[in-house]
Design a protein around this motif. Structure first.
Motif, PDB file in Angstrom:
ATOM      1  N   UNK A 123       0.818  -1.212   0.000  1.00 46.14           N
ATOM      2  CA  UNK A 123       0.000   0.000   0.000  1.00 46.14           C
ATOM      3  C   UNK A 123       0.852   1.261   0.000  1.00 46.14           C
ATOM      4  N   UNK A 124       1.941   1.255   0.758  1.00 45.92           N
ATOM      5  CA  UNK A 124       2.834   2.418   0.780  1.00 45.92           C
ATOM      6  C   UNK A 124       3.426   2.683  -0.603  1.00 45.92           C
ATOM      7  N   UNK A 125       3.774   1.631  -1.314  1.00 41.17           N
ATOM      8  CA  UNK A 125       4.318   1.801  -2.654  1.00 41.17           C
ATOM      9  C   UNK A 125       3.231   2.211  -3.651  1.00 41.17           C
ATOM     10  N   UNK A 126       2.062   1.612  -3.518  1.00 39.93           N
ATOM     11  CA  UNK A 126       0.954   1.935  -4.417  1.00 39.93           C
ATOM     12  C   UNK A 126       0.496   3.389  -4.255  1.00 39.93           C
ATOM     13  N   UNK A 127       0.501   3.861  -3.012  1.00 43.88           N
ATOM     14  CA  UNK A 127       0.051   5.226  -2.714  1.00 43.88           C
ATOM     15  C   UNK A 127       1.229   6.158  -2.448  1.00 43.88           C
ATOM     16  N   UNK A 128       2.353   5.861  -3.020  1.00 39.31           N
ATOM     17  CA  UNK A 128       3.586   6.585  -2.727  1.00 39.31           C
ATOM     18  C   UNK A 128       3.429   8.103  -2.840  1.00 39.31           C
ATOM     19  N   UNK A 129       2.743   8.550  -3.874  1.00 41.57           N
ATOM     20  CA  UNK A 129       2.592   9.991  -4.081  1.00 41.57           C
ATOM     21  C   UNK A 129       1.825  10.655  -2.949  1.00 41.57           C
ATOM     22  N   UNK A 130       0.930   9.911  -2.292  1.00 42.90           N
ATOM     23  CA  UNK A 130       0.095  10.490  -1.239  1.00 42.90           C
ATOM     24  C   UNK A 130       0.913  10.943  -0.039  1.00 42.90           C
ATOM     25  N   UNK A 131       2.010  10.220   0.262  1.00 44.66           N
ATOM     26  CA  UNK A 131       2.759  10.547   1.478  1.00 44.66           C
ATOM     27  C   UNK A 131       4.175  11.045   1.228  1.00 44.66           C
ATOM     28  N   UNK A 132       4.622  11.028  -0.032  1.00 41.29           N
ATOM     29  CA  UNK A 132       5.962  11.549  -0.326  1.00 41.29           C
ATOM     30  C   UNK A 132       5.923  12.933  -0.963  1.00 41.29           C
ATOM     31  N   UNK A 133       4.854  13.253  -1.668  1.00 43.27           N
ATOM     32  CA  UNK A 133       4.758  14.559  -2.320  1.00 43.27           C
ATOM     33  C   UNK A 133       3.952  15.512  -1.443  1.00 43.27           C
ATOM     34  N   UNK A 134       4.508  15.763  -0.283  1.00 42.64           N
ATOM     35  CA  UNK A 134       3.856  16.623   0.702  1.00 42.64           C
ATOM     36  C   UNK A 134       4.854  17.696   1.140  1.00 42.64           C
ATOM     37  N   UNK A 135       4.354  18.698   1.848  1.00 42.15           N
ATOM     38  CA  UNK A 135       5.197  19.836   2.195  1.00 42.15           C
ATOM     39  C   UNK A 135       5.801  19.756   3.587  1.00 42.15           C
ATOM     40  N   UNK A 136       5.389  18.776   4.382  1.00 40.87           N
ATOM     41  CA  UNK A 136       5.928  18.686   5.738  1.00 40.87           C
ATOM     42  C   UNK A 136       5.895  17.246   6.228  1.00 40.87           C
ATOM     43  N   UNK A 137       6.693  16.994   7.272  1.00 34.69           N
ATOM     44  CA  UNK A 137       6.685  15.673   7.877  1.00 34.69           C
ATOM     45  C   UNK A 137       5.346  15.343   8.498  1.00 34.69           C
TER      46      UNK A 137
END
Length: 214
Positions: A123-137
């Motif tokens: 799921x983390x790989x499938x939704x990678x953009x959801x949690x990596x293309x963000x502006x803060x931790x």
């Protein structure tokens, strides 16, 4: 290299201590094969497939790597069908931490133990953009927590995992051991019966596996 890992250890410690925040893929069914339950921080490299498979493949992957996500969406399903589920190959998944988000992902994946590990990784790989293309931790953690909830984790489980500084330090130390064993410079990389290989197409990978199988 020592300086790099010293810096990454500091990142791991700071990351974990600073996280005081209030229908899975088929591989969700996989668990660590032939490995005892961890008695300390869970730094195990989880294995997919038959522990007695004749060919051992180690995948080095970063959960924030787009090429790794593509391998898991485009190549892994065929690899599972042709080699893993037929008992020919066992696939050992070793995490690579190029950044703190990748480390946090590894910590989250371990929250559910062996039975949920590969499902959460998927799921983390499938939704990678959801949690990596963000502006803060904080935004990254919030997105990762949503994935964790979908995978069946509770808020309490995720609080415990993501705030575990001992786990963060242990995972970075294990990563250092792995990169001393094999000089990983990019991901995904594959060790096939002891030989290190860079990313490759399914046809090239299957040719190498067939050669190893004899």
């Amino acid at each position: 290299m020592t300086t790099i890992f010293t810096r990454r250890t500091a990142i791991a410690t700071g990351a974990a201590s600073g996280l005081m925040l209030s229908g899975l893929p088929v591989w969700a069914q996989d668990a660590a094969t032939g490995q005892a339950e961890a008695t300390g921080p869970d730094t195990r490299a989880y294995v997919m497939g038959d522990a007695d498979a004749p060919v051992h493949v180690i995948e080095y992957a970063s959960l924030t790597c787009s090429h790794c996500a593509r391998f898991h969406s485009d190549v892994l399903p065929q690899l599972r069908e042709d080699y893993i589920e037929t008992g020919k190959v066992k696939l050992e998944f070793r995490e690579v931490y190029f950044d703190r988000l990748g480390l946090w992902g590894g910590m989250l994946a371990r929250c559910g133990g062996g039975m949920r590990y590969f499902g959460i990784v998927g799921l983390l790989l499938e939704r990678q953009a959801d949690w990596t293309r963000v502006s803060s931790g904080e935004e990254a953690i919030a997105a990762m927590r949503r994935i964790g909830l979908e995978a069946g984790l509770t808020d309490a489980q995720m609080d415990e995992c993501l705030q575990d500084s001992a786990l963060a330090e242990a995972l970075v130390a294990k990563y250092q051991e792995h990169t001393e064993e094999y000089p990983i410079t990019g991901t995904p990389s594959f060790v096939i019966d002891g030989e290190l290989n860079s990313n490759m197409s399914y046809s090239d990978l299957s040719a190498k596996l067939d050669a190893a199988l004899g």
